[in-house]
Scaffold this motif. Structure first.
Motif, PDB file in Angstrom:
ATOM      1  N   SER A 207       1.248  -0.929   0.219  1.00  0.00           N
ATOM      2  CA  SER A 207      -0.390   0.081  -0.329  1.00  0.00           C
ATOM      3  C   SER A 207       0.360   1.343  -0.452  1.00  0.00           C
ATOM      4  O   SER A 207       0.269   2.078  -0.519  1.00  0.00           O
ATOM      5  N   LEU A 208       2.318   1.068   0.548  1.00  0.00           N
ATOM      6  CA  LEU A 208       3.172   1.925   0.500  1.00  0.00           C
ATOM      7  C   LEU A 208       3.652   2.533  -1.327  1.00  0.00           C
ATOM      8  O   LEU A 208       4.440   1.599  -1.316  1.00  0.00           O
ATOM      9  N   THR A 209       3.316   3.037  -2.009  1.00  0.00           N
ATOM     10  CA  THR A 209       3.680   3.350  -3.500  1.00  0.00           C
ATOM     11  C   THR A 209       4.537   4.258  -3.596  1.00  0.00           C
ATOM     12  O   THR A 209       5.377   4.815  -4.909  1.00  0.00           O
ATOM     13  N   SER A 210       4.734   5.255  -2.612  1.00  0.00           N
ATOM     14  CA  SER A 210       5.706   6.472  -2.980  1.00  0.00           C
ATOM     15  C   SER A 210       5.846   6.922  -1.159  1.00  0.00           C
ATOM     16  O   SER A 210       4.939   7.298  -0.312  1.00  0.00           O
ATOM     17  N   PHE A 211       7.397   8.408  -0.566  1.00  0.00           N
ATOM     18  CA  PHE A 211       7.626   8.579  -0.320  1.00  0.00           C
ATOM     19  C   PHE A 211       8.042  10.222  -0.105  1.00  0.00           C
ATOM     20  O   PHE A 211       9.195   9.720  -0.683  1.00  0.00           O
ATOM     21  N   ALA A 212       7.581  11.255   0.828  1.00  0.00           N
ATOM     22  CA  ALA A 212       8.159  12.350   0.484  1.00  0.00           C
ATOM     23  C   ALA A 212       8.667  12.615   2.288  1.00  0.00           C
ATOM     24  O   ALA A 212       8.315  12.755   2.651  1.00  0.00           O
TER      25      ALA A 212
END
Length: 388
Positions: free
Chosen positions: A186-191
């Motif tokens: 469910s984690l597809t990106s992060f900043a």
């Protein structure tokens, strides 16, 4: 041990010298510096003067080889290079001439006895000393044995003890410790934002940004006073910049093991498919510890056929260290990444601090905020522009 302040100064001095040499030889324009990703990596024979032995290497491979020599003898650039003026870096010195002979000698030994594999290296004899030891040490023979180094890859496979977990089981436990496959997917990106400190900041703390997008894109931007130092992998190619130097082409395309390392760093930002990121998994290593904590060791093989070792805390199941290796013509260069301070973000445990140690320095990133599933502009993963 090298003095950190001196090492950092010499690192900057050497990079500036490299920049000036490149400027004299190539005269790259700023337009060339913004070439398309299909660019060919710069070759050391074209960039540096007076190369007589280490031919056919890209610039990053050549610099990695210099780092291997430096680490093996525990010296810095000034041991072999004349440094009173930039132009004299390429001049021959007695130690540089000796180094060439030693490289040829070691290559001949390996070719004659080990089918060309680098099983004899500078480090085999020097062991961190400028001169190799030739007399057995009675203190070493009869004294307490030195502590073992868990990073050593020469460990021979040991029969796995009955009931000890397999590589699959250790990796499955790691995925569960992070939050499980469903949460990870469910984690597809992060900043993220945080603080960076290292050899290139004289240990000053400065801002850093980290961006990642599944399955394998990642960019780190360090805001140095001289300009942004950027390392990025776009899913296929990787680049790094050298802010604070006079390099007319300050964006360096990575190749070989450095490229494979950038790819792995990006893939492990989203570790649900960690089993597919490497091949040839094994877990037949003897028990070891890191900082007095028991760890389980798993090793895989990278796309460049070099080993990658992962160390998982035996209690938590979390990854606490990764060691990967980059091949050079004279041996393998290690890069060590230590992970700590795991925190839950959107149901997934993420390390908020990691320290990278390699043959030319050490740096630490400490995150202060992480935005999960952020909308990250595709431009963040493009070939970086030269620092201004």
């Amino acid at each position: 041990m090298k003095k950190p302040g001196l090492q950092r100064f010499l690192t900057r001095t050497f990079l500036s010298a490299v920049a000036a040499v490149v400027a004299c030889l190539l005269g790259f324009s700023s337009a060339a510096a913004q070439a398309a990703p299909e660019e060919k990596p710069p070759m050391a024979d074209q960039v540096f003067k007076n190369i007589q032995v280490l031919h056919g290497l890209s610039v990053d491979e050549f610099m990695g080889t210099m780092g291997f020599i430096s680490a093996s003898l525990n010296v810095n650039c000034t041991a072999c290079h004349a440094t009173d003026t930039v132009e004299r870096y390429a001049e021959d010195t007695p130690l540089k001439q000796t180094a060439r002979r030693m490289i040829l000698m070691v290559n001949a030994l390996n070719k004659a006895n080990f089918q060309g594999r680098p099983l004899v290296t500078c480090y085999s004899c020097h062991r961190g000393a400028d001169r190799p030891k030739v007399i057995p040490s009675l203190a070493e023979q009869y004294g307490d044995p030195p502590p073992g180094d868990p990073n050593e890859i020469e460990t021979l496979p040991a029969a796995r003890a009955a009931g000890s977990p397999s590589a699959d089981q250790i990796l499955d436990r790691y995925i569960q410790a992070l939050g499980g496959v469903q949460r990870l997917n469910s984690l597809t990106s992060f900043a993220a934002k945080g603080i960076y400190e290292g050899f290139d900041t004289l240990k000053d703390k400065i801002p850093v940004e980290v961006y990642a997008k599944a399955p394998n894109q990642r960019t780190t931007i360090v805001h140095l006073p001289e300009g942004d130092n950027i390392r990025t992998f776009d899913g296929r190619s990787a680049w790094t910049t050298s802010a604070g130097t006079l390099l007319p082409l300050p964006v360096l395309m990575l190749t070989g093991g450095e490229l494979a390392g950038a790819r792995l760093d990006a893939e492990l930002s989203f570790p649900a498919k960690i089993k597919q990121d490497l091949t040839g998994w094994r877990a037949d290593f003897p028990a070891t510890t890191i900082d007095d904590n028991d760890v389980e060791v798993v090793q895989g093989t990278s796309a460049t056929k070099t080993p990658v070792k992962l160390y998982f805390d035996k209690k938590s199941g979390l990854l606490v260290r990764l060691v990967r290796y980059t091949g050079t013509p004279i041996g393998l260069n290690p890069t060590q990444i230590d992970y700590a301070d795991y925190r839950v973000v959107a149901g997934v445990k993420i390390p908020f601090r990691w320290t990278v140690t390699w043959t030319d320095g050490q740096s630490t990133i400490t995150l202060t905020s992480v935005q999960a599933n952020a909308a990250v502009d595709a431009g963040k993963f493009a070939r970086p522009a030269p620092s201004k």
